[in-house]
Design an enzyme around this catalytic site. Structure first.
Site, PDB file in Angstrom:
ATOM      1  N   LYS A   1      84.319  92.136  90.710  1.00 60.73           N
ATOM      2  CA  LYS A   1      84.397  91.287  92.023  1.00 60.73           C
ATOM      3  C   LYS A   1      85.345  90.250  91.988  1.00 60.73           C
ATOM      4  O   LYS A   1      85.937  89.770  92.614  1.00 60.73           O
ATOM      5  CB  LYS A   1      82.871  90.527  92.265  1.00 60.73           C
TER       6      LYS A   1
ATOM      7  N   ARG B   1      70.966  91.177  83.345  1.00 60.62           N
ATOM      8  CA  ARG B   1      71.593  90.934  84.538  1.00 60.62           C
ATOM      9  C   ARG B   1      71.515  92.367  85.424  1.00 60.62           C
ATOM     10  O   ARG B   1      71.456  92.335  86.741  1.00 60.62           O
ATOM     11  CB  ARG B   1      73.039  90.497  84.183  1.00 60.62           C
TER      12      ARG B   1
ATOM     13  N   ARG C   1      73.344  86.632  96.728  1.00 58.00           N
ATOM     14  CA  ARG C   1      72.698  87.769  95.816  1.00 58.00           C
ATOM     15  C   ARG C   1      71.111  88.269  96.027  1.00 58.00           C
ATOM     16  O   ARG C   1      70.687  88.883  95.266  1.00 58.00           O
ATOM     17  CB  ARG C   1      72.719  86.866  94.177  1.00 58.00           C
TER      18      ARG C   1
ATOM     19  N   ARG D   1      82.012  85.207  77.497  1.00 63.53           N
ATOM     20  CA  ARG D   1      80.960  84.741  78.125  1.00 63.53           C
ATOM     21  C   ARG D   1      79.630  84.990  77.188  1.00 63.53           C
ATOM     22  O   ARG D   1      79.464  86.076  76.963  1.00 63.53           O
ATOM     23  CB  ARG D   1      80.667  85.181  79.581  1.00 63.53           C
TER      24      ARG D   1
ATOM     25  N   ARG E   1      84.951  92.220  78.171  1.00 64.15           N
ATOM     26  CA  ARG E   1      85.425  91.118  79.147  1.00 64.15           C
ATOM     27  C   ARG E   1      85.883  89.709  78.434  1.00 64.15           C
ATOM     28  O   ARG E   1      84.939  89.335  77.587  1.00 64.15           O
ATOM     29  CB  ARG E   1      84.521  90.865  80.183  1.00 64.15           C
TER      30      ARG E   1
END
Ligand code: ADP
Ligand code: ZN
Length: 219
Positions: free
Chosen positions: A13, A171, A88, A160, A127
């Site tokens: 996203k 998550r 969300r 992160r 990531r």
């Protein structure tokens, strides 16, 4: 044009939202980025958001909705927005519909980026993001030109803290329980476009832009 990018953590996203916003010359509103900026700055909002982010759960709706509505009132949001990471859950979706309706506006399209769970886990574990401009990278799929440095702004890249295995699993659970129901919410209003999110960043980006252009021309 008001567009929502919907998808699981790791679906791409953030990358695609930045690309689409630039192509369509509209603002990019990413709630995760806004929370991370608040944490970096050490504000009260950041202090609260940190608690939820570390646990992989959603921040309270009031906090999130207020932050988005404030951002939405900025001048650069007047001609359009790509929403990334918001809404969300159903309550956030209804709040957004309500806020746009007050300005005689509405969501035009929702792009659902579909990626298998196996691929999501692989992407999240590799990531890296820019501490300064939040641009996402992947250690092997889309590495920066200079290791550890952002191509766009030269900022420092970091992993992160919520991209660890435990928090990622949480998550994903939260996504399937709370966010995935929005797929049928937007399908009902015939605003949903589904895109296969597996493939290179550029390929997926082209698919998103092509689909949006086709929809807009047909409107
Ligand atoms: P991802 O989509 O990869 O999980 P984000 O950067 O969008 O990551 O969000 C990180 C965290 O920020 C979430 O786990 C949550 O705690 C918080 N957050 C972001 N967007 C929202 C939202 N719309 N509502 C509530 N919490 C949010
Ligand atoms: Zn950067």
């Amino acid at each position: 044009m008001y567009i929502i990018l919907l998808g699981a953590p790791g679906a791409g996203k953030g990358t695609q939202a930045a690309y689409v916003a630039q192509k369509l010359k509209v603002a990019h509103i990413a709630t995760g980025d806004l929370f991370r900026q608040a944490i970096e700055r050490g504000t009260e909002l950041g202090r609260q958001a940190k608690y939820y982010m570390e646990r992989g759960i959603l921040s309270p709706d009031e906090l999130t909705i207020q932050m988005v509505l404030e951002r939405l009132s900025a001048p650069d949001s007047k001609s359009g927005v790509v929403f990334d990471g918001f809404p969300r859950n159903l309550k956030q979706a209804e709040a957004l519909d309500g806020a746009l309706a007050q300005q005689a506006k509405a969501i035009d399209r929702v792009v659902y980026i579909k990626v298998s769970e196996e691929e999501l886990l692989r992407r999240l574990s590799g990531r890296l993001i820019c501490r300064n401009c939040q641009m996402p990278y992947h250690a092997t799929d889309s590495p920066p030109q200079v290791w550890g440095k952002c191509d766009k702004c030269g900022g420092e890249l970091y992993q992160r803290p919520d991209d660890n295995v435990e928090t990622v699993k949480k998550r994903l659970d939260v996504y399937f329980a709370e966010t995935a129901p929005l797929i049928s919410y937007y399908a009902k209003s015939e605003k949903l476009i589904e895109i296969d999110g597996e493939g290179s960043v550029a390929k997926v980006g082209e698919k998103v832009i092509t689909a949006l252009k086709k929809e807009v021309i047909n409107k």
